[in-house]
Scaffold this active site. Structure first.
Site, mmCIF file in Angstrom:
data_model
loop_
_atom_site.group_PDB
_atom_site.id
_atom_site.type_symbol
_atom_site.label_atom_id
_atom_site.label_comp_id
_atom_site.label_asym_id
_atom_site.label_seq_id
_atom_site.Cartn_x
_atom_site.Cartn_y
_atom_site.Cartn_z
ATOM 1 N N GLU A 40 34.137 45.205 37.001
ATOM 2 C CA GLU A 40 34.037 45.015 38.443
ATOM 3 C C GLU A 40 32.926 45.928 38.978
ATOM 4 O OE1 GLU A 40 37.642 46.222 40.454
ATOM 5 O OE2 GLU A 40 38.113 44.112 40.762
ATOM 6 N N ARG A 93 38.034 40.473 36.869
ATOM 7 C CA ARG A 93 38.251 39.685 38.091
ATOM 8 C C ARG A 93 37.173 38.602 38.209
ATOM 9 N NH1 ARG A 93 40.526 44.238 41.342
ATOM 10 N NH2 ARG A 93 42.773 44.096 41.056
HETATM 11 C C1 8LK Z 1 37.339 40.027 43.387
HETATM 12 C C2 8LK Z 1 37.855 41.209 44.136
HETATM 13 C C3 8LK Z 1 38.092 42.456 43.579
HETATM 14 C C4 8LK Z 1 38.561 43.255 44.647
HETATM 15 C C5 8LK Z 1 38.959 44.584 44.694
HETATM 16 N N1 8LK Z 1 39.373 45.062 45.886
HETATM 17 C C6 8LK Z 1 39.740 46.481 45.958
HETATM 18 C C7 8LK Z 1 41.001 46.770 45.175
HETATM 19 C C8 8LK Z 1 40.729 48.133 44.547
HETATM 20 O O1 8LK Z 1 41.137 49.175 45.412
HETATM 21 C C9 8LK Z 1 39.212 48.206 44.420
HETATM 22 C C10 8LK Z 1 38.717 47.976 43.017
HETATM 23 O O2 8LK Z 1 39.330 46.897 42.422
HETATM 24 O O3 8LK Z 1 38.690 47.200 45.301
HETATM 25 C C11 8LK Z 1 39.424 44.281 47.037
HETATM 26 O O4 8LK Z 1 39.836 44.785 48.087
HETATM 27 N N2 8LK Z 1 39.002 42.997 47.002
HETATM 28 C C12 8LK Z 1 38.584 42.471 45.817
HETATM 29 N N3 8LK Z 1 38.147 41.237 45.483
#
Ligand code: 8LK
Length: 224
Positions: A40, A93
């Site tokens: 990620e 993801r």
């Molecule tokens: C695809 C995707 C990953 C992702 C991660 N996050 C947040 C959750 C964790 O605290 C951080 C890293 O995964 O980012 C988010 O708010 N929206 C997201 N969308």
């Protein structure tokens, strides 16, 4: 072979709640030299031309959720479309969990206004129809909210310190609806579920179970 259409990589997306062990899972596969592993891009989310969009999103979600999820969608698209000569691409993801889990949750919580959620969805629907996003397998690291809550506290990533258990419970249910019960949105590929509650000392045998599937050596039996 990235140029020629016919041999796009066998693409695996690794999905699961915050703190379920995705990074540990990806690290296990670093022993293979012929797998393109895409973690990620959290450092991009923390520093988008100097802006910590992740920090903004957690400190003021009403004002920053759209900006943050719009950028997440771009960075995920960049990973999905990144050319590689390796036969396998393993992604942490995807553009799918961005839309079906995180954007969905922000939409339901009213952190994304209806117009904002609509614009993100318009982009998402167009992108999955018109760009080469091909997913061949989903690995679902299935965890319990209480356990991931403990792990998040131990990991103490600054932006996440205030993430309440209730947020993780809702995110868990969205993952369950999407990938386990399949009652939410369409699932882009067959799902291999792993018990991510297992302690790090005993989880390796769980990973071994899916190794042949990730290396595309075995067709997935639907019953898995
Ligand atoms: C695809 C995707 C990953 C992702 C991660 N996050 C947040 C959750 C964790 O605290 C951080 C890293 O995964 O980012 C988010 O708010 N929206 C997201 N969308």
């Amino acid at each position: 072979c990235a140029e020629s259409k016919k041999c796009r990589p066998f693409t695996v997306i690794v999905e699961g709640n915050i703190g379920c062990g995705k990074t540990t899972f990806l690290d296990y596969f670093k022993k293979y030299t012929n797998i393109c592993i895409l973690s990620e891009p959290i450092e991009l989310w923390r520093n988008c031309k100097g802006h910590n969009l992740l920090g903004h999103m957690y400190s003021d979600p009403k004002n920053w959720s759209f900006t943050f999820q719009s950028y997440v969608q771009l960075t995920m698209l960049q990973h999905h479309t990144l050319p590689t000569n390796f036969p396998v691409k393993l992604m942490e993801r995807s553009i799918y969990s961005a839309r079906y889990c995180f954007v969905e949750k922000m939409k339901r919580d009213g952190l994304l206004s209806k117009p904002s959620a609509t614009v993100i969805d318009e982009w998402f629907q167009w992108l999955i129809q018109n760009t080469p996003i091909n997913v061949d397998l989903v690995v679902y690291l299935r965890s319990s909210p209480e356990i991931v809550h403990e792990r998040i506290k131990k990991r103490n990533r600054s932006e996440e310190m205030a993430v309440p258990l209730e947020y993780l419970e809702q995110l868990h249910h969205l993952h369950e609806e999407w990938l386990y019960y399949k009652t939410l949105y369409h699932c882009p590929a067959p799902v291999l579920t792993i018990d991510a509650n297992l302690d790090i000392s005993s989880i390796a045998e769980e990973y071994e179970k899916c190794e042949p599937h990730i290396l595309n050596k075995l067709p997935l039996r639907t019953s898995v």
